[in-house]
Scaffold this motif. Structure first.
Motif, PDB file in Angstrom:
ATOM      1  N   ASP A   1      84.468   7.892  25.121  1.00 60.78           N
ATOM      2  CA  ASP A   1      84.085   7.468  23.797  1.00 60.78           C
ATOM      3  C   ASP A   1      83.262   6.123  23.731  1.00 60.78           C
ATOM      4  OD1 ASP A   1      85.615   9.589  23.435  1.00 60.78           O
ATOM      5  OD2 ASP A   1      87.324   8.635  22.566  1.00 60.78           O
ATOM      6  N   ALA A   2      83.375   5.337  24.496  1.00 60.07           N
ATOM      7  CA  ALA A   2      82.746   4.010  24.185  1.00 60.07           C
ATOM      8  C   ALA A   2      81.259   4.247  24.482  1.00 60.07           C
ATOM      9  CB  ALA A   2      83.410   3.062  25.031  1.00 60.07           C
ATOM     10  N   LEU A   3      80.896   4.980  25.775  1.00 67.61           N
ATOM     11  CA  LEU A   3      79.785   5.113  26.212  1.00 67.61           C
ATOM     12  C   LEU A   3      79.070   6.109  25.603  1.00 67.61           C
ATOM     13  CD1 LEU A   3      80.342   4.407  30.041  1.00 67.61           C
ATOM     14  CD2 LEU A   3      79.496   2.723  28.445  1.00 67.61           C
TER      15      LEU A   3
ATOM     16  N   VAL B   1      97.694   9.073  34.977  1.00 71.31           N
ATOM     17  CA  VAL B   1      97.440   9.075  33.267  1.00 71.31           C
ATOM     18  C   VAL B   1      96.613   7.595  33.050  1.00 71.31           C
ATOM     19  CG1 VAL B   1      98.771   8.194  31.140  1.00 71.31           C
ATOM     20  CG2 VAL B   1      99.523  10.125  32.745  1.00 71.31           C
ATOM     21  N   ALA B   2      96.769   6.646  33.735  1.00 79.10           N
ATOM     22  CA  ALA B   2      96.124   5.462  33.461  1.00 79.10           C
ATOM     23  C   ALA B   2      94.391   5.529  33.529  1.00 79.10           C
ATOM     24  CB  ALA B   2      96.344   4.274  34.319  1.00 79.10           C
ATOM     25  N   PHE B   3      94.082   6.383  34.554  1.00 80.76           N
ATOM     26  CA  PHE B   3      92.438   6.573  34.968  1.00 80.76           C
ATOM     27  C   PHE B   3      92.154   7.634  33.882  1.00 80.76           C
ATOM     28  CE2 PHE B   3      93.594   4.474  39.018  1.00 80.76           C
ATOM     29  CZ  PHE B   3      92.578   3.644  39.111  1.00 80.76           C
ATOM     30  N   ASN B   4      92.999   8.659  33.678  1.00 82.01           N
ATOM     31  CA  ASN B   4      92.453   9.602  32.737  1.00 82.01           C
ATOM     32  C   ASN B   4      92.191   9.010  31.557  1.00 82.01           C
ATOM     33  OD1 ASN B   4      92.264  11.975  34.356  1.00 82.01           O
ATOM     34  ND2 ASN B   4      94.370  12.622  34.054  1.00 82.01           N
ATOM     35  N   LEU B   5      93.353   8.083  30.858  1.00 76.85           N
ATOM     36  CA  LEU B   5      92.957   7.365  29.612  1.00 76.85           C
ATOM     37  C   LEU B   5      91.911   6.624  29.539  1.00 76.85           C
ATOM     38  CD1 LEU B   5      96.829   6.016  28.779  1.00 76.85           C
ATOM     39  CD2 LEU B   5      95.482   7.624  27.508  1.00 76.85           C
ATOM     40  N   LEU B   6      91.611   5.653  30.951  1.00 82.46           N
ATOM     41  CA  LEU B   6      90.391   4.988  30.915  1.00 82.46           C
ATOM     42  C   LEU B   6      89.173   5.857  31.057  1.00 82.46           C
ATOM     43  CD1 LEU B   6      89.487   2.037  31.185  1.00 82.46           C
ATOM     44  CD2 LEU B   6      89.336   2.519  33.725  1.00 82.46           C
ATOM     45  N   GLY B   7      89.231   7.010  31.477  1.00 84.03           N
ATOM     46  CA  GLY B   7      87.954   7.836  31.686  1.00 84.03           C
ATOM     47  C   GLY B   7      87.528   8.404  30.183  1.00 84.03           C
TER      48      GLY B   7
ATOM     49  N   LEU C   1      84.896  -0.772  24.185  1.00 83.55           N
ATOM     50  CA  LEU C   1      86.002  -0.119  24.943  1.00 83.55           C
ATOM     51  C   LEU C   1      87.121  -1.032  24.887  1.00 83.55           C
ATOM     52  CD1 LEU C   1      86.516   1.755  27.675  1.00 83.55           C
ATOM     53  CD2 LEU C   1      86.087  -0.165  28.916  1.00 83.55           C
ATOM     54  N   LEU C   2      86.969  -2.176  24.926  1.00 82.22           N
ATOM     55  CA  LEU C   2      88.298  -3.231  24.832  1.00 82.22           C
ATOM     56  C   LEU C   2      88.856  -3.055  23.399  1.00 82.22           C
ATOM     57  CD1 LEU C   2      87.162  -6.457  26.788  1.00 82.22           C
ATOM     58  CD2 LEU C   2      88.688  -4.864  27.476  1.00 82.22           C
ATOM     59  N   ARG C   3      88.196  -2.740  22.329  1.00 82.36           N
ATOM     60  CA  ARG C   3      88.519  -2.341  21.049  1.00 82.36           C
ATOM     61  C   ARG C   3      89.409  -1.066  20.972  1.00 82.36           C
ATOM     62  NH1 ARG C   3      84.030  -3.342  17.927  1.00 82.36           N
ATOM     63  NH2 ARG C   3      83.796  -5.445  17.498  1.00 82.36           N
ATOM     64  N   ASN C   4      89.282  -0.086  22.069  1.00 84.05           N
ATOM     65  CA  ASN C   4      90.004   1.199  22.219  1.00 84.05           C
ATOM     66  C   ASN C   4      91.277   1.114  23.037  1.00 84.05           C
ATOM     67  OD1 ASN C   4      90.931   3.467  23.256  1.00 84.05           O
ATOM     68  ND2 ASN C   4      88.819   4.344  23.074  1.00 84.05           N
ATOM     69  N   ARG C   5      92.444   1.273  22.095  1.00 84.86           N
ATOM     70  CA  ARG C   5      93.749   1.161  22.566  1.00 84.86           C
ATOM     71  C   ARG C   5      94.015   2.079  23.801  1.00 84.86           C
ATOM     72  NH1 ARG C   5      98.151   2.807  18.360  1.00 84.86           N
ATOM     73  NH2 ARG C   5      96.300   2.509  16.813  1.00 84.86           N
ATOM     74  N   ARG C   6      93.451   3.198  24.019  1.00 83.46           N
ATOM     75  CA  ARG C   6      93.727   3.970  25.485  1.00 83.46           C
ATOM     76  C   ARG C   6      93.054   3.259  26.341  1.00 83.46           C
ATOM     77  NH1 ARG C   6      90.280   8.942  23.657  1.00 83.46           N
ATOM     78  NH2 ARG C   6      89.661   7.395  22.292  1.00 83.46           N
TER      79      ARG C   6
ATOM     80  N   ARG D   1      92.634  -0.079  26.694  1.00 87.86           N
ATOM     81  CA  ARG D   1      93.390  -1.263  27.283  1.00 87.86           C
ATOM     82  C   ARG D   1      94.723  -0.744  27.954  1.00 87.86           C
ATOM     83  NH1 ARG D   1      92.540  -3.300  21.880  1.00 87.86           N
ATOM     84  NH2 ARG D   1      94.812  -2.709  21.371  1.00 87.86           N
ATOM     85  N   ALA D   2      95.171   0.192  27.285  1.00 89.81           N
ATOM     86  CA  ALA D   2      96.668   0.761  28.205  1.00 89.81           C
ATOM     87  C   ALA D   2      96.071   1.178  29.439  1.00 89.81           C
ATOM     88  CB  ALA D   2      97.062   2.061  27.367  1.00 89.81           C
ATOM     89  N   GLY D   3      95.011   1.939  29.580  1.00 88.71           N
ATOM     90  CA  GLY D   3      94.655   2.444  31.059  1.00 88.71           C
ATOM     91  C   GLY D   3      94.404   1.014  32.000  1.00 88.71           C
ATOM     92  N   LEU D   4      93.657   0.325  31.422  1.00 90.14           N
ATOM     93  CA  LEU D   4      93.285  -1.005  32.330  1.00 90.14           C
ATOM     94  C   LEU D   4      94.441  -1.841  32.574  1.00 90.14           C
ATOM     95  CD1 LEU D   4      89.993  -2.388  30.423  1.00 90.14           C
ATOM     96  CD2 LEU D   4      90.340  -1.401  32.856  1.00 90.14           C
ATOM     97  N   VAL D   5      95.442  -1.897  31.632  1.00 88.85           N
ATOM     98  CA  VAL D   5      96.851  -3.031  32.003  1.00 88.85           C
ATOM     99  C   VAL D   5      97.556  -2.005  32.998  1.00 88.85           C
ATOM    100  CG1 VAL D   5      98.916  -3.607  30.975  1.00 88.85           C
ATOM    101  CG2 VAL D   5      96.788  -4.140  29.775  1.00 88.85           C
ATOM    102  N   LEU D   6      97.628  -0.595  32.966  1.00 87.14           N
ATOM    103  CA  LEU D   6      98.397  -0.105  33.849  1.00 87.14           C
ATOM    104  C   LEU D   6      97.812   0.097  35.189  1.00 87.14           C
ATOM    105  CD1 LEU D   6      99.514   3.350  31.877  1.00 87.14           C
ATOM    106  CD2 LEU D   6     100.924   1.420  32.921  1.00 87.14           C
ATOM    107  N   ILE D   7      96.420   0.258  35.253  1.00 90.28           N
ATOM    108  CA  ILE D   7      95.713   0.123  36.644  1.00 90.28           C
ATOM    109  C   ILE D   7      95.891  -1.371  37.235  1.00 90.28           C
ATOM    110  CG2 ILE D   7      93.511   0.288  37.894  1.00 90.28           C
ATOM    111  CD1 ILE D   7      92.703   2.389  35.546  1.00 90.28           C
ATOM    112  N   ALA D   8      95.895  -2.188  36.609  1.00 95.65           N
ATOM    113  CA  ALA D   8      96.096  -3.564  37.044  1.00 95.65           C
ATOM    114  C   ALA D   8      97.517  -3.786  37.536  1.00 95.65           C
ATOM    115  CB  ALA D   8      95.691  -4.770  35.802  1.00 95.65           C
ATOM    116  N   LEU D   9      98.498  -3.293  36.744  1.00 97.46           N
ATOM    117  CA  LEU D   9      99.733  -3.525  37.287  1.00 97.46           C
ATOM    118  C   LEU D   9     100.182  -2.671  38.321  1.00 97.46           C
ATOM    119  CD1 LEU D   9     101.863  -3.465  33.761  1.00 97.46           C
ATOM    120  CD2 LEU D   9     101.204  -5.443  35.254  1.00 97.46           C
ATOM    121  N   VAL D  10      99.474  -1.436  38.481  1.00 98.48           N
ATOM    122  CA  VAL D  10      99.938  -0.910  39.715  1.00 98.48           C
ATOM    123  C   VAL D  10      99.030  -1.313  40.965  1.00 98.48           C
ATOM    124  CG1 VAL D  10      99.501   1.513  40.768  1.00 98.48           C
ATOM    125  CG2 VAL D  10     100.538   1.464  38.508  1.00 98.48           C
ATOM    126  N   ALA D  11      97.916  -1.571  40.712  1.00 98.49           N
ATOM    127  CA  ALA D  11      97.139  -2.458  41.795  1.00 98.49           C
ATOM    128  C   ALA D  11      97.918  -3.678  42.366  1.00 98.49           C
ATOM    129  CB  ALA D  11      95.593  -2.840  41.343  1.00 98.49           C
TER     130      ALA D  11
END
Lengths: 308, 317
Positions: free
Chosen positions: A299-301, A288-294, A38-43, A45-55
């Motif tokens: 893919d990761a799971l 978008v962030a949650f959709n990217l993460l999902g 998951l952490l290797r996946n660019r989408r 990382r983008a999703g997680l960072v965005l969610i963290a920033l918004v939160a």
């Protein structure tokens, strides 16, 4: 069985790299491999960072930027950005930047609450239905089909126009509509897991129904559950904004991005851009962030899940 | 196939009955609200009692339900409380308009999404794929109403190219006579379903590209364009049949929003107005129509899929 069931597809020759055959028991417990993927996946990382920033913005922001989001100040209405209001004020004189934080809190809280509630209910329902099988399973799935046959917004509109609910009420209503897809997905997983050796072994060793479901079936269906919960957060936040647009959202003085956006759109043609684009940008960014993460989790799971 | 069809149809009938019970129960959850909504908040208790008696709302719920089912089977859904017209006439008038609006939007969305998804699959992980993925995710994550209103702001208010209101003609022919008014509602609905379709085609095409028959086609020395057109595209299109059934509820949601934004006189707008004015007969009938359409749609999609893809054997499950 209707079109959303993956089962008819599974009848064909297994696709290349099909996970169902290769999955090891209790993959749900050791998430080390998927977490790394998951952490290797660019989408992701983008999703997680965005969610963290918004939160951070919504929950930590008010600690540093205090505003009054309860008292109406008509003398301060619709001020352009600047002079103590970095993003101006809205039609009620509320500071827009502060309101974005408050609105984000209710949007995020709603999204998470709905995701948690629907995941628990949907997983248990689906796992039980798939495990028991037979007539009970068939009846339980027809109930799900019935709810799915009526589009979510249609049911919501009927219910919201009857109750005019609070935040808790809207969480409950959205949950009532969103437990269906995890229920179906988990049932589908359980149907394939049920015949596997480790489940039969657990039953043969005297494992009771609830134990087999909770300890062996549910953990192995964790992949689908996590993915669908992530998408549920995104969908719920969007659905709340749609309700707000239809005038059936949270009652004042609650704030949410959908209501802010809808209110701002009335002034779209007057050039009051600060009432439209900031809430729109935050809303879209978060979804978008949650959709990217999902999508990345999917893919990761290695989940076989069809998104509607 | 026959046994499967019979079982599947049986299930569909059960679901339709379920939809009837569900909507009926929901709508009658709050007794007396229809009278208050129709007669106004200052209506006296006597007038409410008269209204309830006239519309049979004072009878026990099971009895009301039986009457509703009996009349519905004869195509009689009662008279609208607020529009004072037979509900069946209202629906007959509006369904063709929705067929036009939704049909055009879905066709347009497919026409864009299929090439887009296949292109992304072939050029997987290229810059173009990433850009289109971002576009699809953004489209998917935008509230439908925001989209529609942005289009209005741009094309109607700023550029004065297109009208902000949908054509109000009664007949489908009349609507087609004024195609400019249709552009914005159709584009809004197209963009709403485009994102989901293209993601679906993309992942379907990716798994097709990994199949042995594609390798064989390439090994035979077929030109890449031939491989894509004859082997990849055709096989990737199969699951699109399923997604049409799958997205029906999302499309209905989009229709409610788009019709409210553009004031398009279709089922979506009818339903929204009925929900806000507690027009029970219209609410019941339109929910039922949508529910039946969804059930029949997904049934047809499953059957079509079985016919189109001979590898699928329904009898064995």
């Amino acid at each position: 069985m209707t079109a959303t069931d993956p089962a008819p597809l599974a009848e064909g020759p297994p696709a290349a790299g099909s996970p169902t055959g290769a999955r090891t028991p209790a993959a749900g417990r050791g998430l080390g491999g998927p977490a790394v993927a998951l952490l290797r996946n660019r989408r992701a990382r983008a999703g997680l960072v965005l969610i963290a920033l918004v939160a951070l913005f919504c929950f930590a922001g008010p600690l540093f930027y205090r505003t009054d989001q309860v008292t109406v100040h008509l003398d301060l209405a619709e001020l352009p950005p600047g002079g103590g209001h970095p993003l101006g004020t809205d039609a009620n004189g509320y500071d827009v930047l502060g309101r974005l934080m408050a609105g984000g809190r209710s949007s995020l809280e709603l999204g998470f609450a709905v995701a948690v509630a629907t995941t628990v209910v949907g997983t248990l329902y689906g796992a039980f239905s798939g495990y028991v099988g037979g007539v009970t399973d068939s009846l339980m799935m027809r109930v799900v089909d019935t709810f799915l046959a009526v589009p979510g917004l249609v049911l919501l509109l009927i219910m919201v126009s009857m109750f005019s609910p609070s935040l808790g009420g809207i969480i409950l209503l959205l949950s009532l509509l969103s437990w269906l897809s995890p229920a179906r997905l988990v049932r589908g997983e359980v149907l394939t897991l049920r015949t596997r050796e480790f489940v039969q072994a657990a039953r043969m060793m005297g494992g009771t129904g609830p134990r087999v479901v909770l300890r062996h079936l549910v953990p192995n269906a964790a992949g689908v559950v996590i993915v669908s919960a992530t998408f549920t957060v995104a969908d719920s936040i969007l659905m709340l904004s749609t309700l707000s647009f239809l005038g059936l959202g949270l009652p004042p003085p609650n704030a949410d991005w959908g209501t802010m956006l809808t209110g701002g759109l009335d002034f779209l043609y007057d050039g009051y851009w600060w009432l439209v684009y900031p809430p729109a940008a935050l809303l879209v960014l978060t979804v978008v962030a949650f959709n990217l993460l999902g999508d990345a989790l999917h893919d990761a799971l290695d989940v076989r899940l069809k998104r509607t | 196939m026959t046994a499967y069809l019979l079982r599947r149809t049986g299930q569909a009938v059960v679901v339709v009955i379920g939809v009837m019970v569900l909507t009926f129960a929901l709508i009658h959850f709050e007794p007396g609200s229809a009278a208050r909504a129709t007669l106004g908040t200052r209506a006296t208790a006597e007038r409410i009692a008269v209204f309830n008696a006239a519309n049979g709302l004072n009878r026990p719920l099971p009895a009301q339900f039986v009457t509703f089912v009996k009349q519905a089977l004869q195509g009689d859904f009662g008279t609208s409380y607020s529009l004072h017209q037979p509900v069946s006439a209202l629906i007959a008038q509006r369904l063709p308009r929705d067929a036009l609006l939704l049909g055009l939007s879905i066709l347009l969305a497919l026409a864009v999404a299929v090439p887009m998804g296949v292109y992304q699959a072939v050029r997987r992980d290229s810059a173009a794929d990433h850009v289109l993925t971002v576009v699809a995710f953004t489209l998917y994550s935008m509230p439908d109403f925001f989209f529609g209103l942005l289009l209005v702001a741009l094309f109607s208010v700023q550029l004065h190219i297109l009208p902000s209101q949908a054509p109000q003609a009664v007949s489908v022919g009349g609507i087609l006579a004024d195609p400019r008014g249709l552009v914005l509602p159709v584009v809004t609905l197209t963009l709403v379903s485009l994102a989901g379709f293209s993601r679906y085609v993309r992942s379907s095409a990716i798994s097709t590209l990994a199949q042995d028959y594609v390798l064989v086609a390439r090994a035979k020395g077929l030109a890449e364009s031939q491989v894509l057109r004859r082997h990849v595209l055709r096989n990737s299109l199969l699951p699109v049949v399923t997604i049409l059934g799958l997205t029906a509820p999302a499309i209905v949601t989009g229709a409610v929003i788009a019709e409210s934004v553009f004031n398009y006189p279709g089922m979506g707008l009818l339903f929204y107005q009925a929900a806000t004015s507690k027009d029970y007969p219209v609410l019941l009938a339109s929910t039922l129509v949508v529910g039946v359409a969804t059930v029949v749609g997904s049934l047809l999609a499953d059957v079509a899929y079985g016919i189109l893809d001979p590898r699928i054997r329904y009898d064995r499950d």
